[in-house]
Motif scaffolding. Structure first.
Motif, PDB file in Angstrom:
ATOM      1  N   LEU A 170      11.860   1.667  -1.126  1.00 37.11           N
ATOM      2  CA  LEU A 170      10.923   0.567  -0.904  1.00 37.11           C
ATOM      3  C   LEU A 170      11.588  -0.798  -1.097  1.00 37.11           C
ATOM      4  CD1 LEU A 170       7.683   1.939  -2.606  1.00 37.11           C
ATOM      5  CD2 LEU A 170       7.973   1.393  -0.196  1.00 37.11           C
ATOM      6  N   LYS A 171      12.351  -0.948  -2.181  1.00 36.85           N
ATOM      7  CA  LYS A 171      12.963  -2.245  -2.477  1.00 36.85           C
ATOM      8  C   LYS A 171      13.964  -2.665  -1.406  1.00 36.85           C
ATOM      9  CE  LYS A 171      12.494  -1.861  -7.513  1.00 36.85           C
ATOM     10  NZ  LYS A 171      13.217  -1.821  -8.815  1.00 36.85           N
TER      11      LYS A 171
ATOM     12  N   PRO B 268      -0.089   3.769   5.746  1.00 35.20           N
ATOM     13  CA  PRO B 268       0.160   4.530   4.507  1.00 35.20           C
ATOM     14  C   PRO B 268      -0.920   5.576   4.223  1.00 35.20           C
ATOM     15  CG  PRO B 268       0.508   2.196   4.133  1.00 35.20           C
ATOM     16  CD  PRO B 268      -0.133   2.326   5.478  1.00 35.20           C
ATOM     17  N   LEU B 269      -2.184   5.218   4.497  1.00 29.64           N
ATOM     18  CA  LEU B 269      -3.259   6.180   4.256  1.00 29.64           C
ATOM     19  C   LEU B 269      -3.146   7.366   5.207  1.00 29.64           C
ATOM     20  CD1 LEU B 269      -5.777   6.868   2.642  1.00 29.64           C
ATOM     21  CD2 LEU B 269      -7.138   5.578   4.308  1.00 29.64           C
TER      22      LEU B 269
ATOM     23  N   PHE C  75       0.835  -1.211   0.000  1.00 26.30           N
ATOM     24  CA  PHE C  75       0.000   0.000   0.000  1.00 26.30           C
ATOM     25  C   PHE C  75       0.871   1.263   0.000  1.00 26.30           C
ATOM     26  CE2 PHE C  75      -3.421  -2.767   1.917  1.00 26.30           C
ATOM     27  CZ  PHE C  75      -4.291  -2.642   0.848  1.00 26.30           C
ATOM     28  N   GLU C  76       2.014   1.180   0.673  1.00 28.33           N
ATOM     29  CA  GLU C  76       2.937   2.316   0.690  1.00 28.33           C
ATOM     30  C   GLU C  76       3.441   2.617  -0.718  1.00 28.33           C
ATOM     31  OE1 GLU C  76       7.265   3.467   2.665  1.00 28.33           O
ATOM     32  OE2 GLU C  76       6.107   1.791   3.486  1.00 28.33           O
ATOM     33  N   ALA C  77       3.715   1.581  -1.488  1.00 28.78           N
ATOM     34  CA  ALA C  77       4.181   1.766  -2.859  1.00 28.78           C
ATOM     35  C   ALA C  77       3.118   2.458  -3.711  1.00 28.78           C
ATOM     36  CB  ALA C  77       4.546   0.418  -3.473  1.00 28.78           C
ATOM     37  N   LEU C  78       1.856   2.217  -3.393  1.00 36.07           N
ATOM     38  CA  LEU C  78       0.758   2.812  -4.157  1.00 36.07           C
ATOM     39  C   LEU C  78       0.441   4.233  -3.708  1.00 36.07           C
ATOM     40  CD1 LEU C  78      -1.675  -0.266  -4.250  1.00 36.07           C
ATOM     41  CD2 LEU C  78      -0.222   0.580  -6.111  1.00 36.07           C
TER      42      LEU C  78
END
Length: 303
Positions: free
Chosen positions: A121-122, A169-170, A111-114
């Protein structure tokens, strides 16, 4: 980001993990006859009321329609998680739900990636997988032979895990627009208030509110303790860390909490080989995650 802010955020999450680990023993002191959804709704409500005076002093009560909708959404995610957990526990064991919960940090990373993508991230994938593997080894020590969760329990709790994974993330995404300028006190108060309302309304439909008559003075004291230390303090520390370190790194501290629970048990008995391996994997994964998050540049800085 200043090193002092980074260190304070991780130190806060270390305390968060300790408080979460200690909360399980405290929760066991409350009568099992009381509806758990009612207890959780009351915990969130008590926490929100405790934060209200501080919120008024800080003058962080102004609210737009978008902000209100955002807090309601986050409160609904909390209610979905806790509601699904208690429903799943009717059909499967705490071991199975605990194992499934180890997927939450990895889902948070997705969700963080989105929602709040960044270049680091990787770097967090492998450390999180290592820590998750260690946590699974620590949790599965209590699984009985051939014990498998029902498809219904997995489906229900899976929805709750998705809700919890989306929460951090939201929250960080909303901090950049609808919640711009809102501090951890305001975030914690409104999210808990809405979460409590949703859970208490659910109790009204299920009839769980009737078990409130079974509350004793001891239950109330333990409820206040849990509200203060296991809910209010942990959510404040969570929102204090979100924005300073990545959401997936924040929620990964649940692995450290699992390790602390195991270490508490080691005070009373000799550790199993499986537990030692699991503890080492959690430690290695969390150390690697700490180093990778230190190199990361946060999307927002907590005020």
């Amino acid at each position: 980001m200043k090193n002092s802010g980074f260190a304070a955020a991780h130190l806060g999450m270390l305390i968060w993990a300790l408080l979460i680990a200690a909360s399980f023993s405290a929760a066991a002191q409350i009568s099992q006859a009381i509806d758990p959804v009612l207890l959780t709704g009351l915990r969130l409500l008590v926490c929100a009321l405790m934060f209200l005076p501080l919120l008024l002093v800080k003058g962080d009560t102004a609210m737009t329609a978008r902000g209100l909708f955002g807090h309601a959404t986050l409160g609904l995610l909390l209610a979905l998680y806790f509601g699904s957990l208690f429903e799943a526990l009717r059909y499967t064991s705490a071991v199975n739900t605990g194992t499934l919960f180890t997927l939450v940090p990895l889902l948070t990373l997705l969700f963080e990636a989105l929602l709040v993508p960044d270049s680091s991230l990787k770097q967090r994938v492998l450390p999180m997988l290592i820590a998750a593997a260690g946590a699974v080894l620590l949790i599965l020590k209590g699984a009985g032979p051939g014990e498998r969760p029902s498809l219904y329990a997995v489906s229900v709790y899976g929805v709750g895990c998705l809700a919890m994974a989306l929460y951090s993330p939201l929250s960080q995404r909303l901090k950049t627009n609808s919640f711009k300028g809102r501090g951890p006190v305001g975030m914690t108060f409104w999210n808990m208030l809405f979460g409590a309302v949703f859970l208490l309304v659910l109790c009204g439909f299920t009839g769980g509110w009737r078990s409130a008559s079974l509350l004793t003075l001891s239950d109330v004291c333990w409820l206040i303790y849990l509200a203060l230390f296991a809910t209010l303090a942990t959510f404040w520390l969570l929102h204090r860390a979100i924005g300073v370190i990545a959401p997936s790194s924040v929620i990964s501290y649940i692995y450290l909490s699992t390790l602390f629970i195991t270490l508490f048990h080691w005070l009373r008995r000799t550790p199993l080989p499986q537990e030692i391996i699991g503890a080492l994997l959690v430690g290695i994964g969390m150390l690697a995650l700490l180093l990778s998050s230190r190199r990361a540049v946060p999307a927002t800085v907590q005020g």
